[in-house]
Design an enzyme around this catalytic site. Structure first.
Site, PDB file in Angstrom:
ATOM      1  N   ASN A   9       5.968 -22.323  -9.192  1.00 52.17           N
ATOM      2  CA  ASN A   9       5.857 -21.441 -10.350  1.00 52.17           C
ATOM      3  C   ASN A   9       6.231 -22.254 -11.589  1.00 52.17           C
ATOM      4  OD1 ASN A   9       6.068 -19.458 -12.298  1.00 52.17           O
ATOM      5  ND2 ASN A   9       7.933 -18.528 -11.452  1.00 52.17           N
ATOM      6  N   TRP A  10       5.228 -22.598 -12.372  1.00 50.02           N
ATOM      7  CA  TRP A  10       5.487 -23.435 -13.561  1.00 50.02           C
ATOM      8  C   TRP A  10       6.074 -22.618 -14.710  1.00 50.02           C
ATOM      9  CZ3 TRP A  10       1.007 -27.539 -14.461  1.00 50.02           C
ATOM     10  CH2 TRP A  10       0.999 -28.428 -13.367  1.00 50.02           C
ATOM     11  N   LYS A  11       6.058 -21.298 -14.604  1.00 50.16           N
ATOM     12  CA  LYS A  11       6.549 -20.421 -15.676  1.00 50.16           C
ATOM     13  C   LYS A  11       5.844 -20.786 -16.999  1.00 50.16           C
ATOM     14  CE  LYS A  11      10.905 -20.220 -13.239  1.00 50.16           C
ATOM     15  NZ  LYS A  11      12.265 -19.762 -13.247  1.00 50.16           N
ATOM     16  N   HIS A  93       8.289 -11.063 -10.659  1.00 50.99           N
ATOM     17  CA  HIS A  93       9.328 -12.099 -10.794  1.00 50.99           C
ATOM     18  C   HIS A  93      10.496 -11.495 -11.577  1.00 50.99           C
ATOM     19  CE1 HIS A  93      11.389 -15.742 -12.031  1.00 50.99           C
ATOM     20  NE2 HIS A  93      10.726 -16.365 -11.074  1.00 50.99           N
ATOM     21  N   GLU A  95      12.228 -12.592 -13.872  1.00 51.62           N
ATOM     22  CA  GLU A  95      12.173 -12.786 -15.329  1.00 51.62           C
ATOM     23  C   GLU A  95      11.302 -11.710 -15.971  1.00 51.62           C
ATOM     24  OE1 GLU A  95      11.093 -16.925 -15.188  1.00 51.62           O
ATOM     25  OE2 GLU A  95      13.114 -17.400 -14.506  1.00 51.62           O
ATOM     26  N   GLU A 163      14.108 -13.868  -3.915  1.00 56.43           N
ATOM     27  CA  GLU A 163      14.665 -14.729  -4.954  1.00 56.43           C
ATOM     28  C   GLU A 163      15.893 -14.061  -5.570  1.00 56.43           C
ATOM     29  OE1 GLU A 163      11.433 -17.613  -6.542  1.00 56.43           O
ATOM     30  OE2 GLU A 163      11.521 -15.850  -7.819  1.00 56.43           O
ATOM     31  N   GLY A 169      17.161 -21.048 -11.153  1.00 56.26           N
ATOM     32  CA  GLY A 169      17.456 -21.996 -12.227  1.00 56.26           C
ATOM     33  C   GLY A 169      18.927 -22.297 -12.413  1.00 56.26           C
ATOM     34  N   SER A 209      16.487 -22.247  -6.887  1.00 63.16           N
ATOM     35  CA  SER A 209      17.124 -23.572  -6.858  1.00 63.16           C
ATOM     36  C   SER A 209      16.801 -24.373  -5.595  1.00 63.16           C
ATOM     37  CB  SER A 209      18.642 -23.449  -7.052  1.00 63.16           C
ATOM     38  OG  SER A 209      18.926 -22.916  -8.332  1.00 63.16           O
ATOM     39  N   GLY A 230      10.596 -23.115  -8.719  1.00 65.99           N
ATOM     40  CA  GLY A 230      10.386 -23.155 -10.162  1.00 65.99           C
ATOM     41  C   GLY A 230      10.504 -24.577 -10.681  1.00 65.99           C
ATOM     42  N   GLY A 231      11.678 -24.920 -11.171  1.00 66.04           N
ATOM     43  CA  GLY A 231      11.908 -26.207 -11.837  1.00 66.04           C
ATOM     44  C   GLY A 231      11.412 -27.412 -11.053  1.00 66.04           C
TER      45      GLY A 231
HETATM   46  C1  PEP Z   1      11.563 -19.163  -9.747  1.00 65.41           C
HETATM   47  O1  PEP Z   1      11.638 -18.961 -10.941  1.00 65.41           O
HETATM   48  O2  PEP Z   1      10.748 -18.546  -9.051  1.00 65.41           O
HETATM   49  C2  PEP Z   1      12.468 -20.145  -9.162  1.00 65.41           C
HETATM   50  C3  PEP Z   1      12.677 -20.099  -7.883  1.00 65.41           C
HETATM   51  O3  PEP Z   1      13.044 -21.041 -10.037  1.00 65.41           O
HETATM   52  P1  PEP Z   1      13.979 -22.298  -9.658  1.00 65.41           P
HETATM   53  O4  PEP Z   1      13.373 -22.965  -8.449  1.00 65.41           O
HETATM   54  O5  PEP Z   1      13.937 -23.167 -10.869  1.00 65.41           O
HETATM   55  O6  PEP Z   1      15.337 -21.757  -9.360  1.00 65.41           O
END
Ligand code: PEP
Length: 249
Positions: A9-11, A93, A95, A163, A169, A209, A230-231
């Site tokens: 997920n590049w957001k 998600h 967010e 999640e 994050g 994470s 994500g990241g």
């Molecule tokens: C996400 O936003 O779906 C996610 C899992 O982010 P991260 O891996 O950066 O915690």
């Protein structure tokens, strides 16, 4: 047998130049033994398709509208995402649940629209730290699961991502026991609602994470069929070792 899935997920990250990294990722994994999905910002779906066509990488959106078309300035329908190259979409998600006040009921209607457009939905569920400490996490997950997942779901078009909001994050991850407890619970709920055939074929991802250093341990947990990342999905050099850990799990 559920085929494992590594999803990125590049957001709201990525410009045209980021597609060079997508090419590196595609070239590094020509015949992976797991499914690969990258969800870039919608602006990059069309050019990303030119890169991923004929490769093992599928593309997804990060949200869609409930309607097919209409006077909804700034929104995108599931059909539009499909037209631009997506075969999947992330929905619910945290967010979006938090910053856009999306409810599980809305997520369910969006998922129904996505299924009607032929997209696979990656529906996200997760408790906040306050909820984990103050209440029963399984009650929160159970309510989100039953309200967010539409009856149009099948083993092919539904993926659930657990999640925990506090793990996204933050560098913090739940213990393997905590992840296992939630995944076992989600599997039982899905089997009860959809029957064992569909319930056992829905893929359950962990997200929050995930990185190269913790991927192998997370992928060894029963009923974890992959990850939503994500990241660490933004750079091929970070995402590749996670894909390799999933292939070895
Ligand atoms: C996400 O936003 O779906 C996610 C899992 O982010 P991260 O891996 O950066 O915690």
């Amino acid at each position: 047998m559920r085929r494992k899935l590594a999803a990125g997920n590049w957001k709201m990250n990525g410009l045209g130049a980021s597609l060079a990294d997508l090419r590196v990722l595609a070239d590094s994994h020509p015949e992976p033994s797991v499914d690969l999905l990258i969800c870039p910002p919608a602006t990059l779906l069309h050019p990303a398709r030119a890169i991923t066509e004929g490769t093992a990488i599928a593309l997804g959106g990060q949200d869609c509208h409930t309607e097919v078309s209409g006077a909804f300035t700034g929104d995108l329908s599931a059909e539009m995402l499909g037209d631009a190259g997506a075969t999947a979409v992330i929905l619910g998600h945290s967010e979006r649940r938090d910053k856009h006040r999306e409810t599980s009921e809305e997520v369910r209607v969006k998922a129904r629209a996505a299924h009607a457009a032929g997209l696979m939905t990656v529906i996200c569920l997760g408790e906040s730290m306050f909820q984990r400490e103050a209440t029963n996490t399984l009650d929160i997950i159970g309510a989100q699961l039953s309200l967010s997942v539409p009856d149009t779901s099948t083993g092919e078009n539904l993926v659930i991502a657990y999640e925990p909001v506090w793990a996204i994050g933050s560098g913090m991850t739940p213990t393997p026991e905590q992840i296992g407890e939630v995944h076992t619970f989600m599997r039982a709920r899905l089997e009860k609602r959809f029957g064992p055939g569909v319930g056992r074929s829905v893929r359950l991802l962990y997200g929050g994470s995930v990185k190269a250093a913790n991927a192998a341990e997370i992928f060894s947990i029963p009923d974890v069929d992959g990850a939503l990342v994500g990241g660490a999905s933004l750079k091929a050099s970070d995402f590749s070792p996670i894909i390799e850990a999933l292939e070895s799990a």
